[in-house]
Write a protein that holds these residues in place. Structure first.
Motif, mmCIF file in Angstrom:
data_model
loop_
_atom_site.group_PDB
_atom_site.id
_atom_site.type_symbol
_atom_site.label_atom_id
_atom_site.label_comp_id
_atom_site.label_asym_id
_atom_site.label_seq_id
_atom_site.Cartn_x
_atom_site.Cartn_y
_atom_site.Cartn_z
ATOM 1 N N ASP A 258 0.734 -1.239 -0.111
ATOM 2 C CA ASP A 258 -0.073 -0.050 -0.120
ATOM 3 C C ASP A 258 0.931 1.303 0.066
ATOM 4 O OD1 ASP A 258 -2.521 -1.169 -0.130
ATOM 5 O OD2 ASP A 258 -2.686 -1.277 2.076
ATOM 6 N N ALA A 259 1.918 1.092 0.815
ATOM 7 C CA ALA A 259 2.830 2.458 0.889
ATOM 8 C C ALA A 259 3.456 2.600 -0.269
ATOM 9 C CB ALA A 259 3.819 2.022 2.136
ATOM 10 N N LEU A 260 3.963 1.610 -1.007
ATOM 11 C CA LEU A 260 4.539 1.772 -2.357
ATOM 12 C C LEU A 260 3.787 2.502 -3.414
ATOM 13 C CD1 LEU A 260 7.202 1.199 -3.962
ATOM 14 C CD2 LEU A 260 6.495 -1.123 -4.353
ATOM 15 N N VAL A 261 2.330 1.865 -3.387
ATOM 16 C CA VAL A 261 1.463 2.123 -4.386
ATOM 17 C C VAL A 261 1.056 3.750 -4.204
ATOM 18 C CG1 VAL A 261 -0.814 2.026 -4.982
ATOM 19 C CG2 VAL A 261 0.333 -0.248 -4.710
ATOM 20 N N VAL A 262 0.950 4.140 -2.967
ATOM 21 C CA VAL A 262 0.700 5.516 -2.825
ATOM 22 C C VAL A 262 2.057 6.324 -3.174
ATOM 23 C CG1 VAL A 262 0.462 7.259 -0.908
ATOM 24 C CG2 VAL A 262 -0.947 5.314 -0.861
ATOM 25 N N LEU A 263 3.046 5.836 -2.906
ATOM 26 C CA LEU A 263 4.488 6.702 -3.338
ATOM 27 C C LEU A 263 4.471 6.701 -4.645
ATOM 28 C CD1 LEU A 263 7.263 7.763 -3.108
ATOM 29 C CD2 LEU A 263 8.176 5.492 -3.129
ATOM 30 N N LEU A 264 4.201 5.423 -5.662
ATOM 31 C CA LEU A 264 4.245 5.911 -7.119
ATOM 32 C C LEU A 264 3.131 6.585 -7.467
ATOM 33 C CD1 LEU A 264 5.611 4.479 -9.563
ATOM 34 C CD2 LEU A 264 4.204 2.616 -9.381
ATOM 35 N N ASP B 275 4.469 4.197 10.016
ATOM 36 C CA ASP B 275 3.353 5.255 10.053
ATOM 37 C C ASP B 275 2.115 4.824 10.648
ATOM 38 O OD1 ASP B 275 1.894 7.462 9.782
ATOM 39 O OD2 ASP B 275 1.625 7.216 7.702
ATOM 40 N N ALA B 276 2.162 4.848 12.430
ATOM 41 C CA ALA B 276 1.248 4.321 13.193
ATOM 42 C C ALA B 276 1.213 2.859 12.660
ATOM 43 C CB ALA B 276 0.022 5.082 12.778
ATOM 44 N N GLY B 277 0.023 2.265 12.079
ATOM 45 C CA GLY B 277 -0.007 0.767 12.082
ATOM 46 C C GLY B 277 0.303 0.399 10.250
ATOM 47 N N ALA B 278 0.580 1.483 9.844
ATOM 48 C CA ALA B 278 1.120 1.325 8.447
ATOM 49 C C ALA B 278 2.379 1.575 8.095
ATOM 50 C CB ALA B 278 0.164 2.133 7.521
ATOM 51 N N PHE B 279 3.096 1.790 7.008
ATOM 52 C CA PHE B 279 4.206 2.290 6.474
ATOM 53 C C PHE B 279 4.116 3.470 5.486
ATOM 54 C CE2 PHE B 279 5.071 -2.161 7.598
ATOM 55 C CZ PHE B 279 6.264 -1.939 8.275
ATOM 56 N N ALA B 280 5.253 4.203 5.430
ATOM 57 C CA ALA B 280 5.315 5.368 4.540
ATOM 58 C C ALA B 280 6.366 5.220 3.714
ATOM 59 C CB ALA B 280 5.385 6.791 5.363
ATOM 60 N N ALA B 281 6.441 5.377 2.500
ATOM 61 C CA ALA B 281 7.363 4.734 1.620
ATOM 62 C C ALA B 281 8.071 6.166 0.862
ATOM 63 C CB ALA B 281 6.745 4.140 0.455
#
Length: 409
Positions: free
Chosen positions: A127-133, A156-162
């Motif tokens: 999900d983080a990679l898709v948002v980055l792209l 990033d809380a329960g997720a990741f930021a890319a």
């Protein structure tokens, strides 16, 4: 040609590093041992003046080009590593070097996957990679080599930021064509399939994860997000609730809507709604504006939820938001972080620490059947969770004890 460092130098001692030597032969006292991703080039981390720099050996043409691309991305506030300088005129036979600032608390994907990767963790990474792209494509940036290896991840809380870490193959355009976007997606599909096979061969992939399904899922996730952000929507003229729903969906994805273009479709009683999307960070910017705290998007959302809960709990529903934020910062956030032993605060960023304490409080309260309070949650979290966590910050040697810390040869 004399040695030359071109860029926005924040530390003049960079010129005194042993540029006459191949990067692979640099003395250890110049270097910091941090997790590195897979790279076709030699990459090392150097510490100077309390800052950590990533240094990559690369040809002069590509060093200069990548430095400029990273600056273009920085001006557009895109999630990428910060360029510092590029070095040319080294000893004969040595490539140039690109210097970027190390992104603290970030990890290459193999460090995130140091144990057997669970499916839900992989989903959050993808999900983080898709948002980055998608964010890069919205700025007009063609990556050319999208992969997990060319990305850094921060919790990033329960997720990741890319964050993009390698722009060597990138191109900046006023706007990307569909063909350019699809070319990037094809490269991501191929690269991620290969990376999943590599993890599988190393025993780091959960048996339920199929490499090909994962690579194809990236493509479908990208198309869903791109459509949500850019696709026209036809609605009934009187149904303005649909417009509000569209805005709310975009906000939940972390994107703001600068304006809505609404036009009547000729010959019908319907409207075509096209959102003009700006960069992501809806909650990030609100938290920064109110409190001065710089957090990742999901962390910011969680902290703002706690701030809003504080407003209700202390009877400030009708008070100015800035005043409420100031009180929350002074009475809740800062005392909570201060209650953590100083030697443990470097394990995670303060917003992530606060988020995890809130999570821990919720689980304790569920077990107790009532709210256990923030003070008890902090103590329990420190004793039972935080002391066992690895450091995700670049923990640097003490300058007073490290040899040659301030006297480079």
């Amino acid at each position: 040609m004399p040695l030359q460092i071109t860029g926005a130098l924040g530390d003049p001692d960079l010129i005194r590093l042993p540029w006459e030597l191949p990067l692979a032969e640099w003395p250890q006292h110049h270097l910091v041992d941090l997790p590195r991703g897979i790279s076709r080039h030699v990459v090392r981390f150097a510490r100077l003046g309390g800052k950590v720099y990533a240094i990559k050996e690369i040809s002069e043409r590509y060093a200069r080009r990548e430095y400029q691309l990273l600056w273009d991305l920085a001006r557009l506030d895109a999630p990428a590593v910060e360029p510092v300088a590029y070095v040319t005129g080294r000893e004969e036979g040595l490539d140039a070097a690109l210097i970027t600032r190390h992104l603290q608390f970030s990890l290459p994907y193999r460090a995130v996957m140091s144990g057997t990767l669970r499916p839900d963790t992989l989903t959050r990474l993808m999900d983080a990679l898709v948002v980055l792209l998608v964010r890069l494509h919205l700025t007009g940036f063609y990556w050319g080599d999208c992969s997990l290896s060319n990305t850094l991840f921060r919790r990033d809380a329960g997720a990741f930021a890319a964050y993009l870490v390698d722009a060597e193959t990138g191109e900046m355009h006023p706007m990307l064509s569909d063909g350019q976007r699809l070319g990037d997606i094809d490269a991501a599909h191929l690269n991620i399939f290969g990376e999943m096979l590599d993890l599988e061969a190393g025993g780091l992939l959960h048996p339920s994860i199929d490499p090909m399904d994962t690579a194809e899922d990236i493509v479908s996730r990208y198309h869903r997000l791109w459509a949500e952000l850019t696709q026209d929507e036809i609605i009934e003229e009187v149904d303005w609730h649909r417009v509000e729903q569209r805005i709310r969906r975009l906000n939940l994805l972390g994107f703001d809507v600068a304006e809505m273009m609404v036009r009547r479709k000729v010959g019908t009683g319907r409207l075509i709604v096209r959102p003009k999307v700006v960069d992501s960070g809806h909650h990030q910017r609100r938290l920064l504006r109110l409190t001065g705290l710089d957090a990742e998007e999901n962390q910011a959302r969680r902290l703002l939820n706690d701030l809003d809960g504080f407003r209700v709990a202390v009877g400030l529903r009708h008070e100015d938001e800035a005043i409420v934020a100031h009180r929350w910062l002074a009475e809740v956030f800062q005392p909570t972080i201060a209650a953590i032993p100083a030697g443990l605060r470097g394990k995670l960023e303060a917003p992530q620490l606060f988020h995890e304490i809130l999570d821990h409080r919720w689980y304790l309260s569920e077990a107790a059947g009532s709210d256990v309070g923030l003070a008890a949650a902090v103590k329990s979290y420190v004793d039972k969770v935080l002391v066992f966590k690895p450091d995700e910050k670049a923990l640097l040697p003490d300058e007073a004890t490290e040899p040659n810390a301030n006297n480079l040869p």
